[in-house]
Scaffold this active site. Structure first.
Site, PDB file in Angstrom:
ATOM      1  N   ASP A   1      19.836 -17.166  -9.509  1.00  0.00           N
ATOM      2  CA  ASP A   1      18.188 -17.639  -9.702  1.00  0.00           C
ATOM      3  C   ASP A   1      17.541 -19.067  -9.322  1.00  0.00           C
ATOM      4  O   ASP A   1      16.630 -19.033  -8.540  1.00  0.00           O
ATOM      5  CB  ASP A   1      18.672 -17.275 -11.266  1.00  0.00           C
ATOM      6  CG  ASP A   1      18.116 -15.972 -12.531  1.00  0.00           C
ATOM      7  OD1 ASP A   1      19.202 -15.527 -11.990  1.00  0.00           O
ATOM      8  OD2 ASP A   1      17.528 -15.856 -13.740  1.00  0.00           O
TER       9      ASP A   1
ATOM     10  N   CYS B   1      27.311 -15.456 -14.479  1.00  0.00           N
ATOM     11  CA  CYS B   1      25.825 -16.311 -14.444  1.00  0.00           C
ATOM     12  C   CYS B   1      24.499 -15.476 -14.949  1.00  0.00           C
ATOM     13  O   CYS B   1      25.052 -14.965 -15.253  1.00  0.00           O
ATOM     14  CB  CYS B   1      25.514 -17.010 -12.283  1.00  0.00           C
ATOM     15  SG  CYS B   1      26.673 -17.768 -11.839  1.00  0.00           S
ATOM     16  N   ASP B   2      23.053 -16.016 -14.411  1.00  0.00           N
ATOM     17  CA  ASP B   2      22.229 -15.836 -15.804  1.00  0.00           C
ATOM     18  C   ASP B   2      22.287 -14.414 -16.004  1.00  0.00           C
ATOM     19  O   ASP B   2      22.134 -14.111 -17.334  1.00  0.00           O
ATOM     20  CB  ASP B   2      20.712 -16.410 -15.195  1.00  0.00           C
ATOM     21  CG  ASP B   2      20.679 -17.657 -14.708  1.00  0.00           C
ATOM     22  OD1 ASP B   2      22.591 -18.296 -14.028  1.00  0.00           O
ATOM     23  OD2 ASP B   2      20.047 -18.160 -14.530  1.00  0.00           O
ATOM     24  N   LYS B   3      22.035 -13.704 -15.567  1.00  0.00           N
ATOM     25  CA  LYS B   3      21.826 -12.606 -15.397  1.00  0.00           C
ATOM     26  C   LYS B   3      23.014 -11.335 -15.662  1.00  0.00           C
ATOM     27  O   LYS B   3      22.976 -10.158 -16.175  1.00  0.00           O
ATOM     28  CB  LYS B   3      20.544 -11.253 -14.918  1.00  0.00           C
ATOM     29  CG  LYS B   3      19.655 -12.331 -14.636  1.00  0.00           C
ATOM     30  CD  LYS B   3      18.519 -12.225 -15.975  1.00  0.00           C
ATOM     31  CE  LYS B   3      17.791 -13.512 -15.517  1.00  0.00           C
ATOM     32  NZ  LYS B   3      17.993 -14.409 -15.358  1.00  0.00           N
TER      33      LYS B   3
ATOM     34  N   CYS C   1      25.886 -23.403 -13.142  1.00  0.00           N
ATOM     35  CA  CYS C   1      25.813 -24.957 -12.714  1.00  0.00           C
ATOM     36  C   CYS C   1      25.809 -25.496 -13.906  1.00  0.00           C
ATOM     37  O   CYS C   1      26.290 -25.353 -15.512  1.00  0.00           O
ATOM     38  CB  CYS C   1      24.253 -24.631 -12.195  1.00  0.00           C
ATOM     39  SG  CYS C   1      23.654 -23.820 -10.696  1.00  0.00           S
TER      40      CYS C   1
ATOM     41  N   GLU D   1      11.350 -16.750 -13.866  1.00  0.00           N
ATOM     42  CA  GLU D   1      11.318 -17.775 -13.808  1.00  0.00           C
ATOM     43  C   GLU D   1      10.304 -18.855 -14.053  1.00  0.00           C
ATOM     44  O   GLU D   1       9.902 -18.830 -12.403  1.00  0.00           O
ATOM     45  CB  GLU D   1      13.004 -18.689 -14.010  1.00  0.00           C
ATOM     46  CG  GLU D   1      13.396 -18.002 -14.807  1.00  0.00           C
ATOM     47  CD  GLU D   1      15.220 -18.452 -14.666  1.00  0.00           C
ATOM     48  OE1 GLU D   1      15.867 -17.565 -15.609  1.00  0.00           O
ATOM     49  OE2 GLU D   1      15.944 -18.532 -13.925  1.00  0.00           O
TER      50      GLU D   1
ATOM     51  N   SER E   1      13.853 -21.029 -16.630  1.00  0.00           N
ATOM     52  CA  SER E   1      15.180 -21.185 -16.514  1.00  0.00           C
ATOM     53  C   SER E   1      15.914 -21.928 -17.120  1.00  0.00           C
ATOM     54  O   SER E   1      15.158 -23.038 -18.121  1.00  0.00           O
ATOM     55  CB  SER E   1      15.187 -21.925 -14.874  1.00  0.00           C
ATOM     56  OG  SER E   1      16.425 -22.948 -14.819  1.00  0.00           O
TER      57      SER E   1
END
EC number: 4.2.1.9
Length: 612
Positions: free
Chosen positions: A81, A122-124, A195, A491, A517
């Site tokens: 992202d 990670c995010d998704k 992150c 985002e 985000s």
């Protein structure tokens, strides 16, 4: 007794061809009849949170084979992202979640796998795999790649810790020198891993612990630390045990829907509220709940947000603490332990370790268990050496952080705020709700009344902010960026970062039907539902309108009469709910996603009624 799913393709004369193909993958005679376990990896060289996962699948697979299973690895896609941010690539991020869920379903059902180990980060990727686990309902364990170490650099003779959000904010400030920006950029992301703050990736990996679907330490143990290797090995061994319990002992308590019950989802959401996690977790938990056929709604999140306090502030909500500090303070088991002592979680939920959450906390909460090995586990810390290698260091803090008065994790009596870190707001601007991460909002602006300045896209909003159109007292409205209207629900990290860099972080609010985000802080309100493209009132706001935001009373309203609102709605119905003067190329794949997408209050999942 449940029959192995894999027997469909491994047993019987009519499966001779399938067995021939299985043999070509390396299966031996004595492998037929063993559980076939899918190792669902997500290695890619595009994403720092996944760059070190190449060998993790085979690490898990070897343990599965030793424990009596057959391991078969495949890979999913993974979008970064942060790299996709601020341009058309971000339109693809949320749709990738559903694509991942579908691809896992396709592979697992096509090959009749009996169980899964999901290697996400990670995010998704974690949400997509979680949706698949709930959909498939076969034994599943999650093990993530782990968090990145926090960045460190010396500026003005002072050593500071930082992350990618610092790089974005500083780079947008015209008063910051190129030399300073370069120093921050080179230091912000020093290692492999997700992150380093409590952004979406780490929030979701922490939530899998609260759901009971991953092992203790999964959400907080650094990607670089040698101790993380044992999480992968243990996941390989434990998934075979779960297979035995289900397929040989008819114990359905090990299945994802039996572990991820309504109470477990409440535990996960309570954790998220207590730690001020990413607002994206709301979207993903709602989506996963729907896959499980569970009636978990925005109203449930609102109810929890009114009673769960904020017990920890982690980057981006503060510069003081990052994920490595959460781990030192006992990790997610430490946070859940404090929620348990406050009577705010359900202890009778199940976990993949085969025990109740209460039993697991007795064993893994550093406050109630003074075991030296446990404390050694949570003393695992950063090395401060740039690397893309997993398990590359064995540094430890001298002590754990068990200070529940002033430490990284607080007890309820010494909570950072008795208000939780997330809140759901309702009103005529968001009849089905919207989300604000209160942990990232200065309490001086929890009540905010401002003048609307409306943008039909994120790009126009960024240009308006950087061009000086946005002033103190504005409520920046960014609409037609929802799941359907974007499409893809971008985002909005760049608009919020630029507001800060322009000195407006505590002087403006931002409202959108898009999302933020996990790195966002400030008075940033997202997920406005219904979205503009679905006829939501956010599509009726005009420049100069007064918007009233009241976080303590969970309200957000456009200060116009009901008659005026009805008149505007009738006019918009005639025009159609489309953005004005927006030029955006949208691919066929994204159009398909947008056609089926529901608003954020439904998790932005596909509208099944369109298929009836």
């Amino acid at each position: 007794m449940p029959k192995l799913r894999s027997a469909t393709s491994t047993q019987g004369r009519n499966m001779a061809g399938a067995r021939a193909l299985w043999r070509a993958t390396g299966m031996k005679e004595n492998d037929f009849g063993k559980p076939i376990i899918a190792v669902v990896n997500s290695f890619t060289q595009f994403v720092p949170g996944h760059v070190h996962l190449k060998d993790m699948g085979q690490l898990v697979a070897a343990e599965i084979e030793k424990a009596g299973g057959v391991a078969k690895e495949f890979n999913t896609i993974a979008v970064d992202d942060g790299i996709a941010m601020g341009h058309g690539g971000m339109l693809y991020s949320l749709p990738s979640r559903d694509l991942i869920a579908d691809s896992v379903e396709y592979m697992v059902n096509a090959h009749c796998a009996d169980a899964m180990v999901c290697i996400s980060n990670c995010d998704k990727i974690t949400p997509g795999m979680l949706m698949a686990a709930m959909r498939l309902n076969i034994p599943t364990i999650f093990v993530s790649g782990g968090p990145m170490e926090a960045g460190k650099t010396k500026l003005s003779d002072q050593l500071i810790r930082l992350d990618l959000v610092d790089a974005m904010i500083e780079a947008a400030d015209p008063n910051v020198s190129d030399e300073r920006i370069d120093a921050i950029e080179r230091s912000a992301c020093p290692t492999c891993g997700s992150c380093s703050g409590m952004f979406t990736a780490n929030s979701m990996n922490c939530l899998t612990e609260a759901l009971g679907l991953s092992l203790p330490g999964n959400g907080s143990m650094l990607a670089t630390h040698a101790d993380r290797k044992e999480l992968f090995l243990k996941a390989g061994r434990q998934i075979v045990e779960l297979c035995k319990r289900y397929y040989e002992q008819d114990d359905a308590s090990v299945l994802p829907r039996s572990i991820g019950t309504f109470d477990a989802f409440e535990n996960a959401m309570s954790l998220d509220i207590a730690m001020g996690g990413s607002s994206n977790t709301v979207l993903h938990l709602l989506a996963a709940a729907q896959e499980a056929g569970m009636d978990f709604k925005m109203e449930d999140i609102d109810r929890l947000s009114r009673k769960v306090p904020c017990l920890s502030k982690i980057a981006p909500n503060t510069n003081k603490y990052h994920m490595e500090d959460v781990h030192r303070a006992g990790g997610i088991m430490g946070l859940l332990g404090e929620l348990d002592r406050a009577g705010l979680i359900h202890k009778n939920t199940h976990t993949v370790l085969g025990m109740s959450m209460g039993e697991q906390l007795d064993q893994y909460d550093i406050i109630r268990n003074q075991d030296e090995e446990l404390h050694k586990f949570f003393r695992a810390g950063p090395a401060g050496i740039r690397t893309t290698q997993a398990f590359s260091q064995d540094c430890r803090w001298d002590t754990v952080d068990n200070d529940r008065v002033n430490g990284c994790i607080r007890n309820k009596e010494n909570a950072i705020s008795q208000e939780g870190g997330l809140a759901v707001l309702f009103g005529n601007l968001a009849e089905d709700g919207c989300i604000v991460k209160t942990a990232g909002v200065d309490e001086s602006i929890w009540k905010f009344t401002g003048t609307a300045i409306v943008f039909e896209s994120q790009e126009d909003a960024v240009a308006g902010i950087l061009g000086g159109k946005v002033k103190e007292g504005h409520v920046v409205v960014i609409r037609y960026e929802g799941p359907k209207g974007g499409p893809g629900m971008q985002e909005m990290l760049y608009p919020t970062s630029y507001l800060k860099s322009m000195g407006l972080g505590k002087k403006c609010a931002l409202l959108t039907d898009g999302r933020f985000s996990g790195g966002t802080s400030g008075l940033s309100i997202g997920h406005a539902s219904p979205e503009a493209a679905s006829g939501g009132a956010i599509g009726l706001v005009r420049d100069g309108d007064i918007i009233n935001i009241d976080i303590p009373n969970r309200a957000i309203n456009l200060e116009i009469s009901n008659d005026e609102l009805a008149t505007r709605r009738a006019e918009q119905d005639q025009k159609g709910w489309q953005p004005a003067n927006r030029e955006r190329e949208v691919s066929f794949a994204l159009k398909v996603f947008g056609h089926f997408a529901t608003s954020a209050d439904k998790g932005a999942v596909r509208d099944k009624t369109l298929l009836k």
